[in-house]
Design an enzyme around this catalytic site. Structure first.
Site, PDB file in Angstrom:
ATOM      1  N   SER A  64     -15.494 122.804 -23.244  1.00 14.14           N
ATOM      2  CA  SER A  64     -14.127 122.711 -23.741  1.00 14.14           C
ATOM      3  C   SER A  64     -13.519 121.442 -23.156  1.00 14.14           C
ATOM      4  O   SER A  64     -14.199 120.411 -23.100  1.00 14.14           O
ATOM      5  CB  SER A  64     -13.372 123.972 -23.344  1.00 14.14           C
ATOM      6  OG  SER A  64     -12.114 123.997 -23.953  1.00 14.14           O
ATOM      7  N   HIS A  80     -14.697 123.433 -28.119  1.00  5.24           N
ATOM      8  CA  HIS A  80     -13.370 123.773 -28.641  1.00  5.24           C
ATOM      9  C   HIS A  80     -12.710 122.496 -29.127  1.00  5.24           C
ATOM     10  O   HIS A  80     -12.641 121.527 -28.393  1.00  5.24           O
ATOM     11  CB  HIS A  80     -12.501 124.374 -27.533  1.00  5.24           C
ATOM     12  CG  HIS A  80     -13.063 125.645 -26.975  1.00  5.24           C
ATOM     13  ND1 HIS A  80     -12.753 126.099 -25.733  1.00  5.24           N
ATOM     14  CD2 HIS A  80     -13.919 126.552 -27.511  1.00  5.24           C
ATOM     15  CE1 HIS A  80     -13.384 127.250 -25.521  1.00  5.24           C
ATOM     16  NE2 HIS A  80     -14.109 127.533 -26.579  1.00  5.24           N
ATOM     17  N   ASP A  95     -14.346 131.003 -21.694  1.00  2.00           N
ATOM     18  CA  ASP A  95     -15.237 131.199 -22.838  1.00  2.00           C
ATOM     19  C   ASP A  95     -16.620 130.679 -22.460  1.00  2.00           C
ATOM     20  O   ASP A  95     -16.735 129.592 -21.877  1.00  2.00           O
ATOM     21  CB  ASP A  95     -14.677 130.433 -24.048  1.00  2.00           C
ATOM     22  CG  ASP A  95     -15.406 130.765 -25.335  1.00  2.00           C
ATOM     23  OD1 ASP A  95     -16.024 131.849 -25.410  1.00  2.00           O
ATOM     24  OD2 ASP A  95     -15.360 129.934 -26.268  1.00  2.00           O
TER      25      ASP A  95
END
Lengths: 272, 195
Positions: free
Chosen positions: B18, B45, B138
């Site tokens: 991310s 992301h 995540d």
């Protein structure tokens, strides 16, 4: 992690129960995503065992409604992919200007956000009065929501931005009334919509359309089923009608794709 | 976290990251051998939109073929696949991709957990997953699943991460894995390919 414990055969048995008991055929859905949806629901609803889950899905009609709503994906938004709506607004819908009557099918409409987006564009192009939008879904409960035209208010800021990016020039807030946490969309939009259940797997063509929108539905189907659905769309499209798919979906590998011509860079094809 | 051995055979590499992960990817790709014997799948992301920026940036740095995934696309060894923005990326038993527009997971779509878990089930002990810099957790659950199926969890050394939270959470919660500095990753991947 549940997926270690539930194998693919158990998923297949459950899906074959669903077909026998309720008449819905999920055997040609993409296995990875259907399995993920099933395991998600199984985890959410705290069943003691997969056998109990299976039994409930098979025998409890009320629970099956929930099952159907949860294993199909009902996430959608208004004016998703603004460039797509821009192409509809500028390159596709104006062609219908000379037609006496416009029939559009939104296949897999879920809670209706795309149908309402489309109605707004038609209204701004002064075409809505002679249009009829058939919005269908496999799932009766999402259609009940779609009919109401009420969407969570906290999403509206994003929808409004999408709308502006798609070439909308009105004040987006004139299309809805804010009511506590919901935005209720103008009934002049839903007056031109017909909501009905339709299962792309098992139901036939029911009309001829100038435009079919089916976006982010086919991603859940395997290739063979996709090709059957393309045939269904072909049977349901007038000559020179348009088919619009999701941004990652394509007609390209379908044997009859040559009879369709792609419009610019968007996922819109015209039947030749 | 216990140190893990690299697998005897690698059939797929999935890289998740991310905030701060682009930096690492841009460092890795120029140094990768071009005869990699497995597919590389990247899940990061990023904002929705049709831009191909990430693919273009990486393509400028390698001769490996970089593609943003199309749904039902076949997974080919030696190719680099990027999860499209705003879809979850799943892997089917017949080694094709499926896309899924369901609810966000960890406020993210694509979610790294979703792809790690899906890949773990398919590639089992022939899978390597790398989790890079990021500011949420995540990917951590996904790495646990990778472990359960016998695959290898690799975590960017949080000290070398622009956003250390994501790899830190992985180091804390994943039982077995390998911690790597960003600068050592290209070499690590090249060695996987010779196994």
């Amino acid at each position: 992690m549940i997926s270690n414990l539930i194998d693919n055969e158990q998923i297949e048995t459950l899906l074959s129960d669903v077909l026998d008991a309720h008449g819905y055929d999920f055997s040609e859905y993409s296995p990875a995503s259907i399995k993920r949806r099933i395991l998600r629901l199984y985890g959410l609803d705290n069943f003691v065992s997969f056998a109990e889950f299976r039994y409930t899905v098979k025998t409890d009609k009320q629970y099956f409604k929930r099952f159907l709503e949860e294993i199909t994906v009902n996430v959608t938004e208004m004016f998703r992919d603004p460039s797509f709506y821009k192409a509809l607004r500028n390159d596709v819908l104006p062609i219908f200007g000379t037609y006496p009557f416009i029939r559009i099918w939104v296949a897999g409409c879920s809670t209706g956000e795309e149908a309402y987006s489309l109605a707004i564009v038609l209204k701004e192009l002064k075409l809505l009065h002679k249009s009829l939008i058939y919005a269908t879904d496999i799932n009766p409960s999402v259609l009940e929501k779609a009919k109401k035209g009420m969407f969570p208010l906290n999403y509206l800021k994003g929808y409004s931005e999408n709308y502006l990016q798609s070439g909308g020039e009105q004040d987006f807030s004139t299309y809805y009334a804010a009511n506590y946490t919901l935005a209720k969309f103008d009934e002049t939009l839903s007056e031109k919509m017909i909501f009905s259940t339709h299962n792309l797997v098992s139901d036939h063509s029911f009309n001829e359309f100038q435009l079919i929108l089916c976006r982010n539905v086919l991603i859940y189907f395997d290739k063979e089923l996709q090709h059957k659905v393309f045939q269904l769309f072909d049977n349901s499209l007038e000559q020179l009608g348009y088919l619009a798919l999701g941004s990652k979906e394509s007609l390209d590998f379908w044997p009859k794709a040559k009879q369709f011509k792609r419009i610019k860079t968007e996922k819109i094809w015209r039947k030749l | 976290m216990a140190e893990a051995l690299t697998p005897d055979k690698c059939s797929a590499l999935v890289i998740g990251g991310s905030a701060g992960s682009l930096d690492v990817l841009l460092k890795i790709f120029p140094d990768l051998d071009t005869n990699i014997s497995f597919p590389i799948i990247i899940v990061t992301h990023r904002k929705p939109g049709n831009d191909t920026l990430l693919a273009d940036l990486l393509q400028n740095r390698t001769d490996l073929k970089i593609r943003e995934v199309d749904e039902k696309e076949e997974i080919v060894a030696g190719c680099v696949y990027i999860a499209p923005a705003d879809y979850h990326l799943l892997i089917e038993k017949n080694k094709t991709f499926s896309l899924d527009y369901s609810e966000k997971v960890n406020y993210s779509r694509p979610s790294i957990d979703v792809t790690f878990q899906s890949a773990a089930e398919i590639y089992k002990d022939e899978l390597v997953c790398i989790l890079l810099s990021g500011s949420n957790a995540d990917g951590v659950e996904g790495l646990k699943t990778v472990n359960n199926f016998g695959g290898l969890a690799v975590i960017q050394n949080p000290k070398t991460a622009i956003m250390p939270y994501m790899p830190q959470q992985a180091v804390l919660n994943v039982k077995k894995g390998t911690i790597l500095d960003a600068v050592d990753m290209a070499d690590f991947i090249n060695k996987l390919a010779t196994k």
